[in-house]
Structures are given as structure tokens and as C-alpha cells.
Design a protein around this motif. Structure first.
Motif, PDB file in Angstrom:
ATOM      1  N   ALA A   1       9.028  23.391 -31.455  1.00 19.97           N
ATOM      2  CA  ALA A   1       8.664  23.847 -32.804  1.00 19.97           C
ATOM      3  C   ALA A   1       7.181  24.195 -32.870  1.00 19.97           C
ATOM      4  CB  ALA A   1       9.010  22.779 -33.842  1.00 19.97           C
ATOM      5  N   ASN A   2       6.371  23.435 -32.137  1.00 18.69           N
ATOM      6  CA  ASN A   2       4.926  23.653 -32.145  1.00 18.69           C
ATOM      7  C   ASN A   2       4.543  24.976 -31.490  1.00 18.69           C
ATOM      8  OD1 ASN A   2       2.255  22.747 -32.752  1.00 18.69           O
ATOM      9  ND2 ASN A   2       1.987  22.277 -30.596  1.00 18.69           N
ATOM     10  N   VAL A   3       5.311  25.415 -30.512  1.00 16.17           N
ATOM     11  CA  VAL A   3       4.969  26.650 -29.803  1.00 16.17           C
ATOM     12  C   VAL A   3       5.872  27.826 -30.181  1.00 16.17           C
ATOM     13  CG1 VAL A   3       3.927  25.448 -27.845  1.00 16.17           C
ATOM     14  CG2 VAL A   3       6.352  26.080 -27.754  1.00 16.17           C
ATOM     15  N   ALA A   4       6.793  27.602 -31.079  1.00 15.13           N
ATOM     16  CA  ALA A   4       7.714  28.667 -31.487  1.00 15.13           C
ATOM     17  C   ALA A   4       6.927  29.889 -31.942  1.00 15.13           C
ATOM     18  CB  ALA A   4       8.622  28.173 -32.610  1.00 15.13           C
ATOM     19  N   ASN A   5       7.367  31.051 -31.486  1.00 13.60           N
ATOM     20  CA  ASN A   5       6.762  32.330 -31.849  1.00 13.60           C
ATOM     21  C   ASN A   5       5.330  32.503 -31.347  1.00 13.60           C
ATOM     22  OD1 ASN A   5       9.137  33.114 -33.282  1.00 13.60           O
ATOM     23  ND2 ASN A   5       8.469  31.782 -34.944  1.00 13.60           N
ATOM     24  N   SER A   6       4.929  31.704 -30.360  1.00 16.80           N
ATOM     25  CA  SER A   6       3.600  31.863 -29.768  1.00 16.80           C
ATOM     26  C   SER A   6       3.588  33.071 -28.846  1.00 16.80           C
ATOM     27  CB  SER A   6       3.218  30.620 -28.949  1.00 16.80           C
ATOM     28  OG  SER A   6       3.042  29.505 -29.774  1.00 16.80           O
ATOM     29  N   SER A   7       2.448  33.747 -28.817  1.00 17.60           N
ATOM     30  CA  SER A   7       2.283  34.877 -27.910  1.00 17.60           C
ATOM     31  C   SER A   7       2.000  34.351 -26.501  1.00 17.60           C
ATOM     32  CB  SER A   7       1.110  35.748 -28.363  1.00 17.60           C
ATOM     33  OG  SER A   7      -0.119  35.041 -28.191  1.00 17.60           O
ATOM     34  N   LYS A   8       2.028  35.251 -25.525  1.00 21.00           N
ATOM     35  CA  LYS A   8       1.687  34.851 -24.150  1.00 21.00           C
ATOM     36  C   LYS A   8       0.289  34.259 -24.102  1.00 21.00           C
ATOM     37  CE  LYS A   8       2.507  38.816 -22.228  1.00 21.00           C
ATOM     38  NZ  LYS A   8       2.614  39.909 -21.252  1.00 21.00           N
ATOM     39  N   ASP A   9      -0.656  34.870 -24.796  1.00 17.07           N
ATOM     40  CA  ASP A   9      -2.031  34.364 -24.796  1.00 17.07           C
ATOM     41  C   ASP A   9      -2.115  32.969 -25.405  1.00 17.07           C
ATOM     42  OD1 ASP A   9      -3.039  36.638 -23.561  1.00 17.07           O
ATOM     43  OD2 ASP A   9      -3.645  37.591 -25.449  1.00 17.07           O
ATOM     44  N   GLN A  10      -1.381  32.756 -26.486  1.00 19.12           N
ATOM     45  CA  GLN A  10      -1.383  31.436 -27.124  1.00 19.12           C
ATOM     46  C   GLN A  10      -0.751  30.388 -26.215  1.00 19.12           C
ATOM     47  OE1 GLN A  10       0.662  32.917 -30.598  1.00 19.12           O
ATOM     48  NE2 GLN A  10      -1.125  32.512 -31.917  1.00 19.12           N
ATOM     49  N   LEU A  11       0.344  30.760 -25.548  1.00 18.70           N
ATOM     50  CA  LEU A  11       0.991  29.826 -24.620  1.00 18.70           C
ATOM     51  C   LEU A  11       0.055  29.497 -23.459  1.00 18.70           C
ATOM     52  CD1 LEU A  11       4.578  31.326 -24.606  1.00 18.70           C
ATOM     53  CD2 LEU A  11       3.916  29.082 -25.505  1.00 18.70           C
ATOM     54  N   GLN A  12      -0.613  30.527 -22.929  1.00 13.81           N
ATOM     55  CA  GLN A  12      -1.550  30.284 -21.840  1.00 13.81           C
ATOM     56  C   GLN A  12      -2.661  29.343 -22.292  1.00 13.81           C
ATOM     57  OE1 GLN A  12      -3.369  33.757 -20.099  1.00 13.81           O
ATOM     58  NE2 GLN A  12      -4.515  32.546 -18.620  1.00 13.81           N
ATOM     59  N   HIS A  13      -3.200  29.574 -23.468  1.00 10.33           N
ATOM     60  CA  HIS A  13      -4.264  28.700 -23.988  1.00 10.33           C
ATOM     61  C   HIS A  13      -3.760  27.265 -24.125  1.00 10.33           C
ATOM     62  CE1 HIS A  13      -7.709  27.314 -26.272  1.00 10.33           C
ATOM     63  NE2 HIS A  13      -6.855  26.814 -27.159  1.00 10.33           N
ATOM     64  N   THR A  14      -2.556  27.096 -24.632  1.00  8.60           N
ATOM     65  CA  THR A  14      -1.975  25.763 -24.790  1.00  8.60           C
ATOM     66  C   THR A  14      -1.867  25.055 -23.441  1.00  8.60           C
ATOM     67  OG1 THR A  14      -0.727  26.417 -26.757  1.00  8.60           O
ATOM     68  CG2 THR A  14       0.092  24.504 -25.541  1.00  8.60           C
ATOM     69  N   ILE A  15      -1.372  25.767 -22.442  1.00  5.97           N
ATOM     70  CA  ILE A  15      -1.180  25.176 -21.110  1.00  5.97           C
ATOM     71  C   ILE A  15      -2.514  24.863 -20.457  1.00  5.97           C
ATOM     72  CG2 ILE A  15      -0.337  25.645 -18.775  1.00  5.97           C
ATOM     73  CD1 ILE A  15       1.905  27.352 -20.218  1.00  5.97           C
TER      74      ILE A  15
END
Length: 69
Positions: free
Chosen positions: A11-25
Motif C-alpha cells: 500500500a505504501n508503494v502503490a502507484n509509485s514510479s520507477k524513480d520513486q521505487l528506486q529512491h525507496t530501495i
């Protein structure tokens, strides 16, 4: 208390862009805190579940190299 970690992470990462996912990781890895490991595990599980057999083999080869001493 019953907490659905998988659901919360997804739910926290739902609809995240590739850039947002990369930043999270990257941020979770750079923080180096063990509290982020379960979340990274949930993301890896999602990646694995959506990968083709060829992609899984590639991940396994990369992982095998990464864990060798």
C-alpha cells in the motif's frame, strides 16, 4: 495483534514510479537499519512473483555471485 506487513508495504508503494521505487530501495539500503529489511523482502517477493523464468534465473545468478565470499 495481527499486522499485515505485506499489505502495508504494498500500500505504501502503490502507484509509485520507477524513480520513486528506486529512491525507496536505495534509501533503505543506505540507511543500513534492519527495520527496513522486511520491507525490502516484500518488494523482492513482488519482483519474484512477477518475473519470468528467465528473469528468475538471472536474479539467481546475480544473487549467487553477490553472496559468494
Amino acid at each position: 495483534m495481527d499486522f499485515n506487513l505485506r499489505g502495508a508495504v504494498m500500500a505504501n508503494v502503490a502507484n509509485s514510479s520507477k524513480d520513486q521505487l528506486q529512491h525507496t530501495i536505495v534509501d533503505a539500503i543506505q540507511q543500513g537499519e534492519e527495520k527496513y529489511l522486511p520491507g525490502l523482502g516484500v518488494l523482492f517477493e513482488a519482483l519474484w512473483n512477477h518475473a519470468t523464468e528467465e528473469q528468475k534465473q538471472s536474479m539467481l545468478e546475480t544473487l549467487e555471485k553477490a553472496v559468494k565470499k
